[in-house]
Design an enzyme around this catalytic site. Structure first.
Site, PDB file in Angstrom:
ATOM      1  CD  GLN A  97      17.601  25.192  19.029  1.00 23.45           C
ATOM      2  OE1 GLN A  97      18.254  24.652  19.921  1.00 23.45           O
ATOM      3  NE2 GLN A  97      16.358  24.829  18.735  1.00 23.45           N
ATOM      4  CE1 TYR A 163      17.482  25.657  27.718  1.00 22.53           C
ATOM      5  CE2 TYR A 163      16.134  24.524  26.088  1.00 22.53           C
ATOM      6  CZ  TYR A 163      17.158  24.513  27.010  1.00 22.53           C
ATOM      7  OH  TYR A 163      17.854  23.350  27.234  1.00 22.53           O
ATOM      8  NE  ARG A 212      12.406  22.217  17.840  1.00 26.57           N
ATOM      9  CZ  ARG A 212      12.963  21.065  18.166  1.00 26.57           C
ATOM     10  NH1 ARG A 212      14.009  21.028  18.975  1.00 26.57           N
ATOM     11  NH2 ARG A 212      12.502  19.937  17.669  1.00 26.57           N
ATOM     12  N   GLY A 305      14.516  12.712  15.499  1.00 20.00           N
ATOM     13  CA  GLY A 305      15.450  12.959  16.587  1.00 20.00           C
ATOM     14  C   GLY A 305      16.131  11.727  17.130  1.00 20.00           C
ATOM     15  NE  ARG A 306      13.792  10.848  23.162  1.00 19.45           N
ATOM     16  CZ  ARG A 306      12.771  11.698  23.179  1.00 19.45           C
ATOM     17  NH1 ARG A 306      11.907  11.711  22.168  1.00 19.45           N
ATOM     18  NH2 ARG A 306      12.599  12.537  24.180  1.00 19.45           N
TER      19      ARG A 306
END
Length: 320
Positions: A97, A163, A212, A305-306
């Site tokens: 990424q 970002y 993304r 994810g988590r």
């Protein structure tokens, strides 16, 4: 079961619909991959269709955290090659990424830059010039070339979580009036499309390019749900193979819902505009939750994810 169904993308085949999404480990050594990092990914890559390695900064002023992974120079390639080899040995496909923090940059010792100089974090960013934009676009391209040299199947361009590229996408952080204007969807997606086209032209058709997208700001003046299919169409026209849906100004969470797949309204909007695979991540803890989202056609691939951080064997247990 849909979750264990293969999916062909370009010249590779994902063994199932499970994605390990990019999640920062802070395990690098001055940006270089460590053995601890390799071990972490190998555990979670087992029986995972696609692994997207955590965000790597493409240039020194784009760094976000102290131990963030780097892909900003050729010194990074050796460690990344060890990582891609280790992930491929599990049977998983892997992407890097590519990220630039923009106004969220820290720990750099350099001036932070952003589309319009709007402060988001600790730094007071400088508004980017046209020369800055050209330089950053070139840095994304060089980082993609390094990814290819390191043996990865492709890259994911990071335009989410406030970002830099997400700062261009959001009208709240993009007040420009030039060709990258925040007033139109064309201006807000122009830099992302230029980066995607440059990577495709330089590296070729077999290299996977994902993006993304911080798809919705959940703010009246921010990006809207109706923008999503239009933006995704532009990314695919530029050469994107995968759309990965996530959050904008609220980053990893949805202020509207905490149900499994809480970004599914956004992923459904993305799917309405394009015919490439769409990834949905967000609050998905069990294989039954992932399966339900696939059955609802909310996405083509499910990011876990988590739950995968907590349980390295999540994918193996899900497809048994």
């Amino acid at each position: 079961m849909l979750l264990d169904k293969e999916l062909k993308i370009k010249n590779v085949t994902l063994q199932n619909r499970i994605v390990m999404p990019p999640m920062a480990t802070e395990k690098s050594d001055q940006g270089i991959v460590t053995q601890d990092q390799i071990d972490y990914y190998v555990k979670r890559a087992q029986n995972t269709g696609l692994v997207i390695v955590e965000h790597a900064y493409i240039s020194p002023e784009g760094k976000c955290s102290k131990n963030q992974l780097s892909i900003c120079d050729d010194n990074c390639i050796g460690g990344l090659k060890k990582l891609s080899d280790a992930i491929h040995a599990t049977g998983s496909v892997c992407l890097t990424q590519l990220a630039h923090a923009g106004a969220r940059a820290k720990h750099t010792g350099l001036a932070a830059i952003s589309p319009s100089g709007i402060k988001l974090d600790e730094e007071n960013p400088v508004e980017m010039t046209s020369e800055d934009i050209e330089r950053i676009s070139e840095s994304f391209l060089k980082a993609a070339i390094r990814s290819k040299e390191a043996g990865f199947d492709g890259v994911e361009v990071h335009s989410a979580h406030i970002y830099l590229l997400n700062q261009f996408y959001s009208p709240i952080t993009n007040k420009r009036t030039d060709k990258y204007t925040g007033a139109t969807i064309e201006g807000r997606t122009k830099l992302q499309c230029e980066i995607i086209r440059a990577i495709r032209q330089e590296i070729g058709e077999k290299f996977i390019i994902a993006i993304r997208l911080g798809a919705y700001d959940y703010e009246e003046e921010g990006s809207q749900i109706e923008d999503i299919p239009l933006a995704c169409q532009k990314f695919v026209e530029a050469g994107a193979d995968i759309i990965d849906i996530s959050g904008g100004l609220h980053m990893y969470n949805s202020p509207e819902s905490d149900e499994p797949g809480y970004f599914k309204k956004l992923s459904i909007a993305a799917k309405s505009g394009v015919n490439v695979p769409v990834i949905l991540t967000g609050g998905i803890k069990t294989s039954s939750e992932a399966e339900k989202l696939l059955e609802e056609n909310a996405a083509d691939l499910i990011g876990v994810g988590r739950a995968m951080i907590k349980n390295p064997d999540w994918s193996t247990e899900a497809v048994q």
